[in-house]
Write an enzyme that holds these catalytic residues in place. Structure first.
Site, short mmCIF file in Angstrom:
data_model
loop_
_atom_site.label_atom_id
_atom_site.label_comp_id
_atom_site.label_asym_id
_atom_site.label_seq_id
_atom_site.Cartn_x
_atom_site.Cartn_y
_atom_site.Cartn_z
CG ASN A 9 -1.91 1.13 1.23
OD1 ASN A 9 -1.54 2.28 1.01
ND2 ASN A 9 -3.17 0.82 1.50
CG ASP A 11 -3.24 4.58 0.65
OD1 ASP A 11 -3.27 4.48 -0.59
OD2 ASP A 11 -4.11 4.07 1.39
CG HIS A 12 0.84 6.38 4.89
ND1 HIS A 12 0.03 7.41 5.31
CD2 HIS A 12 0.31 5.25 5.41
CE1 HIS A 12 -0.95 6.92 6.07
NE2 HIS A 12 -0.80 5.61 6.13
NE ARG A 20 6.67 21.52 4.39
CZ ARG A 20 7.94 21.91 4.46
NH1 ARG A 20 8.59 22.26 3.37
NH2 ARG A 20 8.55 21.95 5.62
CG HIS A 45 -8.48 3.88 0.99
ND1 HIS A 45 -8.71 3.69 2.34
CD2 HIS A 45 -9.68 4.22 0.46
CE1 HIS A 45 -9.99 3.90 2.60
NE2 HIS A 45 -10.59 4.24 1.47
NE ARG A 47 -9.81 8.18 4.13
CZ ARG A 47 -10.08 7.32 5.12
NH1 ARG A 47 -9.36 6.22 5.27
NH2 ARG A 47 -11.07 7.55 5.95
CG HIS A 52 -3.99 8.95 1.40
ND1 HIS A 52 -4.79 8.18 0.58
CD2 HIS A 52 -4.25 8.52 2.67
CE1 HIS A 52 -5.49 7.33 1.31
NE2 HIS A 52 -5.19 7.51 2.58
CD GLU A 72 -7.12 -0.71 0.95
OE1 GLU A 72 -6.64 -1.73 1.44
OE2 GLU A 72 -6.99 0.42 1.46
CG HIS A 193 -6.08 -2.08 9.62
ND1 HIS A 193 -6.26 -0.99 8.81
CD2 HIS A 193 -6.19 -1.62 10.88
CE1 HIS A 193 -6.49 0.09 9.55
NE2 HIS A 193 -6.44 -0.26 10.81
N GLY A 215 1.11 -1.49 4.30
CA GLY A 215 1.55 -0.18 3.84
C GLY A 215 2.36 0.60 4.84
#
Length: 243
Positions: A9, A11-12, A20, A45, A47, A52, A72, A193, A215
C-alpha cells in the site's frame, strides 16, 4: 496451501507528498520500486476526501503498473463509477468515515446485503475482482459468500493492536478460524491492517492466506532503509513463515 502474495500500500507516499502540496515523492515511482523489490501488487485507497491518493494517481498507476492494482474504496456511487471507468484488477470495498485516521473495523456486509450484492455484481460485470474488508466474524464471512464476493480481506487490526501475548493469541485464533471458514465457503482470503515486521509471520503462516496488504510499516521502514530494502524484507519474512 495457497501461494502467498504481498500487496504494498503506497498511500503514505502520497501523504508525504500532499503534506507540502508538491509533486514529490511520486506514488507512481514508489510503485515501480516496490514492484522491482518483489511486491506482487500495489494497493491504493482513493478516499472520498482525497486526503492522500488522488484520481490522477489512480489513472496513471492503472496505466503503468507491471503487477496488479488493488483499489480500496468506499461503497458509494462516485467510487463505483470511478472503478468501472478505471478497471483496476481488484477492488477492496471498505467502510469509510471522514474523521478517521485510518480504516476502523470491517464492513457490515450482513447488515447491507442488497447494497453489497449490487456493488459486487456491478464491479464483476466490469471485469474487476472484488474483495470485502471484514472482521474475522462468522456472520460477516457467511454474508460475504452470499453476496458473491470472490475474496475477503480479514481486518487484522485487533490482532496487531493487542496489548498482551494472550490477547494477541486469542485474536490470531479468531483470524485462523475465520480463514478456515472462508476457504470452506469457496472464498479466497487476504488480510491486512496494522501488520508489521514484528507481527506478520503468524498471519503469513496461516495456510489459507492468499495475499497480505501492508503499507504503513513498509513506508515507515523505508524512511530508514529505503523502499526497495523495506519491501524485500517484508516479502522475505512472509515467505520465511511459509517455510
Amino acid at each position: 496451501m495457497a501461494e502467498l502474495l504481498l500487496g504494498v500500500n503506497i498511500d503514505h507516499i502520497a501523504t508525504l507528498r500532499n503534506a507540502r502540496g508538491t509533486d514529490y515523492p511520486d506514488p507512481v515511482q514508489a510503485a515501480f520500486i516496490a514492484e522491482q523489490a518483489g511486491a506482487d501488487g500495489i494497493t491504493v485507497h482513493l478516499r472520498e476526501d482525497r486526503r492522500h491518493i488522488t484520481d490522477r494517481d489512480v489513472r496513471i498507476l492503472r496505466q503503468t503498473l507491471h503487477t496488479r492494482m488493488n483499489l480500496e474504496m468506499a461503497v458509494t456511487e462516485e467510487m463505483l463509477a470511478i472503478a468501472v471507468e478505471t478497471r483496476p484488477h481488484f477492488c477492496c470495498l471498505v467502510p469509510e468515515k471522514r474523521q478517521e485516521v485510518t480504516t476502523e473495523g470491517g464492513l457490515d456486509v450482513a447488515g447491507q446485503r442488497d447494497k453489497m450484492r449490487d456493488a459486487c455484481a456491478r464491479l464483476a460485470a466490469a471485469g474487476i475482482q472484488v474483495s470485502l474488508f471484514i472482521d474475522a466474524d462468522e456472520r460477516q464471512i457467511n454474508a460475504a459468500a452470499e453476496v458473491g464476493a470472490p475474496f475477503i480481506e480479514i481486518h487484522t487490526g485487533c490482532y496487531a493492536n493487542a496489548e498482551t501475548d494472550a490477547e494477541q493469541a486469542k485474536e490470531l485464533a479468531r483470524i485462523a478460524s475465520a480463514a478456515t471458514l472462508a476457504a470452506r465457503l469457496g472464498l479466497k482470503v487476504n488480510a491486512g491492517h496494522g501488520l508489521t515486521y514484528h507481527n506478520v509471520k503468524a498471519i503469513a503462516a496461516l495456510p489459507e492466506m492468499h495475499e497480505l496488504n501492508i503499507g504503513h510499516a513498509i513506508i515507515g521502514r523505508a524512511v530508514m532503509t529505503g523502499l526497495k530494502e523495506a519491501v524485500a524484507e517484508m516479502k522475505r519474512l512472509m515467505l520465511e513463515a511459509r517455510g
